[in-house]
Design a protein around this motif. Structure first.
Motif: not given
Length: 183
Positions: A71-79
């Motif tokens: 799988y390719a991943v591009d998740d948003l990372v939040t505080a």
């Protein structure tokens, strides 16, 4: 045979290099830790999916439980855990189902920071994630920018999961040891 000692100039050069290294790597050997907590906003299906299968074994379904699926991943990372929390960056990389029985996924992720404090810096995370466990640990193997030479571990905990939409929130707790502040 007589003992020989380094010439004073070689000893001074070595001492100077050691001092420069300690100045550039202030945590080296100090045992200090830095703890960071972020949340990965993970969407597996739909037009806004942030995880997508890109390869797998011919003739087999591509899934998290099928050996060989990548799988390719591009998740948003939040505080914070809320989707609308302040964005910190993106978790970009690959996941590969590496166990024949589909129980483990190998993680190869770069946390690419875009917030003001760490903008342009990255952390490199890799290791085996045991899919059936809520708490998983992987290694922090390096970093760039403010995290140059970082090492430590990252704990991944499923904070929220909706099986109908396959939307999940993963708490990412990072503990760094011997990090170098590159700025």
């Amino acid at each position: 045979m007589a003992l020989t000692f380094p010439k004073p100039s070689k000893l001074i050069s070595f001492s100077l290099l050691l001092l420069i290294n300690l100045a550039l790597n202030p945590w080296e050997g100090s045992g200090e830790q830095q703890n960071l907590v972020f949340f990965l906003q993970d969407v597996s299906i739909g037009p806004n999916a942030t995880v997508a299968p890109v390869a797998g074994v011919k003739g087999k379904e591509w899934s998290y439980n099928t050996f060989g699926t990548i799988y390719a991943v591009d998740d948003l990372v939040t505080a914070g855990p809320n989707r609308n929390s302040a964005p910190v960056g993106r978790a970009q990389g690959l996941l590969a189902t590496g166990a024949l029985d589909g129980s483990n996924v190998n993680i190869f992720l770069s946390i690419v920071f875009t917030n003001l404090q760490y903008n342009g810096s990255t952390l490199q995370i890799q290791g085996v994630s045991r899919q059936s466990e809520n708490y998983r640990e992987v290694s922090v193997v390096s970093g760039t920018g403010r995290f140059r030479f970082a090492r430590g571990y990252a704990a991944l905990e499923t904070y929220y999961y909706d099986p109908n939409t396959t939307y999940s929130i993963v708490r990412l707790s990072i503990t760094l040891l011997n990090s170098s502040d590159g700025h």
